[in-house]
Design a protein around this motif. Structure first.
Motif, PDB file in Angstrom:
ATOM      1  N   ARG A 162       0.907  -1.356  -0.114  1.00 26.97           N
ATOM      2  CA  ARG A 162       0.130  -0.212   0.056  1.00 26.97           C
ATOM      3  C   ARG A 162       0.750   1.124   0.067  1.00 26.97           C
ATOM      4  N   GLY A 163       2.035   1.174   0.735  1.00 29.02           N
ATOM      5  CA  GLY A 163       2.800   2.354   0.870  1.00 29.02           C
ATOM      6  C   GLY A 163       3.985   2.217   1.639  1.00 29.02           C
ATOM      7  N   PHE A 164       4.328   2.565   2.812  1.00 28.26           N
ATOM      8  CA  PHE A 164       5.346   2.419   3.522  1.00 28.26           C
ATOM      9  C   PHE A 164       5.065   1.920   4.924  1.00 28.26           C
ATOM     10  N   ARG A 165       6.006   1.191   5.592  1.00 28.65           N
ATOM     11  CA  ARG A 165       5.860   0.846   6.896  1.00 28.65           C
ATOM     12  C   ARG A 165       7.429   1.466   7.628  1.00 28.65           C
ATOM     13  N   LEU A 166       7.315   2.118   8.676  1.00 32.98           N
ATOM     14  CA  LEU A 166       8.136   2.743   9.368  1.00 32.98           C
ATOM     15  C   LEU A 166       8.307   1.910  10.775  1.00 32.98           C
ATOM     16  N   THR A 167       9.595   2.011  11.036  1.00 31.81           N
ATOM     17  CA  THR A 167       9.851   1.167  12.274  1.00 31.81           C
ATOM     18  C   THR A 167      10.541   2.291  13.246  1.00 31.81           C
ATOM     19  N   ALA A 225      11.579  -3.332  21.762  1.00 32.83           N
ATOM     20  CA  ALA A 225      10.019  -2.969  21.877  1.00 32.83           C
ATOM     21  C   ALA A 225       9.535  -1.908  20.626  1.00 32.83           C
ATOM     22  N   GLN A 226       9.949  -2.532  19.516  1.00 35.69           N
ATOM     23  CA  GLN A 226       9.915  -1.970  18.243  1.00 35.69           C
ATOM     24  C   GLN A 226       8.394  -1.649  18.116  1.00 35.69           C
ATOM     25  N   GLU A 227       8.042  -0.536  17.282  1.00 37.46           N
ATOM     26  CA  GLU A 227       6.782  -0.195  16.991  1.00 37.46           C
ATOM     27  C   GLU A 227       6.753   0.097  15.440  1.00 37.46           C
ATOM     28  N   PHE A 228       5.614  -0.041  14.818  1.00 41.07           N
ATOM     29  CA  PHE A 228       5.320   0.135  13.627  1.00 41.07           C
ATOM     30  C   PHE A 228       4.119   0.812  12.986  1.00 41.07           C
ATOM     31  N   LEU A 229       4.604   1.694  12.222  1.00 42.96           N
ATOM     32  CA  LEU A 229       3.437   2.719  11.645  1.00 42.96           C
ATOM     33  C   LEU A 229       3.358   2.755  10.093  1.00 42.96           C
ATOM     34  N   GLU A 230       2.225   2.482   9.584  1.00 49.26           N
ATOM     35  CA  GLU A 230       1.963   2.621   8.304  1.00 49.26           C
ATOM     36  C   GLU A 230       1.616   3.801   7.394  1.00 49.26           C
TER      37      GLU A 230
END
Ligand SMILES: Cc1cc2nc3c(=O)[nH]c(=O)nc-3n(C[C@H](O)[C@H](O)[C@H](O)COP(=O)(O)OP(=O)(O)OC[C@H]3O[C@@H](n4cnc5c(N)ncnc54)[C@H](O)[C@@H]3O)c2cc1C
Length: 451
Positions: free
Chosen positions: A241-246, A252-257
């Motif tokens: 769809r686009g991008f994933r940022l870590t 304790a990683q978090e992800f953002l689309e």
């Protein structure tokens, strides 16, 4: 609701470039999140308390003769102010000397230059002995252009301090095409002094600031945005769809689309984040050097100042003179609002550090304050002890526009443009000043919303 209205943009970096891009993306109807590694937004624009007064300890002014900085401030309802008119000096050859009319250190009036006493008699003879084959068609350093026209001493005593104030680099390493295209143009036309009339003169003040400091611009921008501080983006990947940022530490990683991403961070983190997505851009970004510096702010009793000190806004120091500081800004004399806010305290600052000289980052605060006071004592006879001090280190503070910089930026953009939905902005590209950074933030948002 249209599909466009639901798109999410993530801006990495909450400096002035990223915040500007974020504001434009919000205005264009996107849901926008700004991810900022530090505990507050602003990057190189930052305020802290010195002598009880909230003052800029990074950038403290913006160019007034281009529209982006003052334009944005006015849109945000902020009070734009101008320096008082007190002028700067050059501290060289053992005295404080008036600054003649120059184009970033390249003299435009040789009689004024001679009267200033900045050059030695021999240096002055060479400056007047005008000869130039003209610079080559390819890019060349500012130092080479000026040395060819006026001799080395003009580079050492005038261009270095002026250019050093903006880039914290050395004239012989900075691209004339990127940093001073007008200078290059005049030299190619057959002489800088000979074509001095082509340098625009104007009554419009060169610089502007904000009452209360440039930090007000950051606060006003951030107030209208979703800025998540203490959030370092560690990687950026493409998804269907686009991008994933870590973000966050490995345990304790978090992800953002995101559908769209703007990178508003300096060259080194940009290079790391683009390593897989735009490897050619990553390689070019990794080649951009940064200079580190330190700003020391001092609060002194007004009654302890030497007489007449307020007549100057400060002074610049050529590196050839071997002093510790490279500049002093008498903020209380330069800005009315600082004079008023300080009351019976005079607030001023010094800066230290150029490309390749990391000493100031490693010295203790006490050493840096003592070095500043030592140089101020010698330059203006300042003897008073400060009632408060503040030391701000700027590791990797200013990108260096090396010879060939414009071509490098073109290659970076060509590589980034191959990734739909991605844009870059910031001081590494089209100008290090606040106004140029704001322009680059606008351009990054426009590149994404226009496509
Ligand atoms: C001491 C000093 C004085 C200056 N004085 C002036 C002046 O008077 N006038 C002027 O016009 N210009 C001045 N400049 C230049 C100008 O301030 C800067 O070039 C400009 O503010 C840079 O803005 P930026 O948004 O491009 O980058 P930055 O301000 O560097 O912002 C980038 C942000 O990205 C964040 N970041 C980095 N990596 C990550 C990551 N992985 N994830 C999330 N966030 C990340 C950083 O924490 C930072 O907040 C000065 C610069 C310095 C250092």
């Amino acid at each position: 609701m249209s599909e466009r209205e639901t798109l999410r943009a993530v801006v990495v970096g909450g400096g002035i470039s990223g915040l500007t891009a974020a504001r434009d993306l919000v205005a264009a109807g996107y849901e926008v999140v700004v991810l900022e590694a530090a505990d507050r937004p602003g990057g190189k624009i930052r305020r802290d308390l010195v002598g009880g007064v909230s003052l800029d300890v990074g950038a403290e002014a913006m160019v007034n003769r281009r529209p982006e900085g003052v334009g944005l401030a006015r849109e945000l309802g902020l009070p734009v102010v101008h320096p008082t008119g007190a002028t700067s000096r050059i501290w060289t050859r053992g005295a404080l000397r008036p600054l003649p009319r120059t184009l970033m250190g390249a003299p435009l009036d040789l009689d004024q230059l001679e009267a200033s006493g900045i050059l030695s008699p021999e240096g002055m003879v060479r400056a007047r002995h005008r000869y130039s084959g003209g610079p080559p068609d390819s890019d060349v350093s500012v130092g080479e252009v000026v040395a060819e026209e006026y001799g080395e001493e003009v580079v050492d005593r005038l261009v270095e301090p002026l250019l050093g104030g903006v880039y914290a680099g050395y004239a012989r390493g900075i691209s004339a095409q990127a940093a001073m295209p007008l200078l290059l143009d005049l030299a190619r036309r057959g002489g800088i002094v000979e074509h001095a009339s082509a340098v625009p003169t104007s009554d419009v003040p060169v610089f502007a600031g904000l009452a209360g400091g440039m930090g007000g611009l950051v606060d006003a921008l951030a107030a209208g945005l979703d800025v998540r501080t203490s959030t370092t983006v560690r990687s950026l990947e493409r998804t269907t769809r686009g991008f994933r940022l870590t973000t966050g530490p490995v345990p304790a990683q978090e992800f953002l689309e995101a559908d769209l991403v703007v990178l508003g961070v300096p060259a080194a983190p940009s290079s790391r984040l683009l390593a897989d997505l735009a490897p050619a851009a990553a390689t070019e970004l990794a080649a951009i050097d940064y200079a580190s510096m330190t700003v020391v702010t001092l609060a002194l009793p007004m009654t302890g100042l030497p007489p007449g000190m307020e007549a100057a806004s400060g002074f610049l120091v050529p590196p050839i003179d071997g002093r510790r500081i490279k500049a002093a800004t008498f903020s209380f004399a330069k800005w009315d609002w600082v004079r008023e806010a300080g009351g019976d305290l005079a607030l001023l600052r010094t800066s230290m550090g150029r490309l390749g000289d990391e000493r100031t980052l490693q010295c203790s605060d006490d050493e840096l304050v003592a070095a500043s006071l030592g140089d101020l004592r010698e330059a203006v006879g300042l003897e008073a002890a400060p009632v408060d001090t503040h030391v701000q280190r700027w590791g990797g503070g200013l990108p260096q526009y090396a010879v060939g910089h414009l071509d490098r930026v073109a290659r970076i953009r060509a590589s980034v443009e191959k990734v739909p939905g991605l844009a870059v902005c910031g001081a590494a590209y089209d100008g290090v000043g606040i106004a140029a950074c704001i322009a680059s933030g606008h351009a990054a948002a426009a590149a994404l919303t226009d496509s």
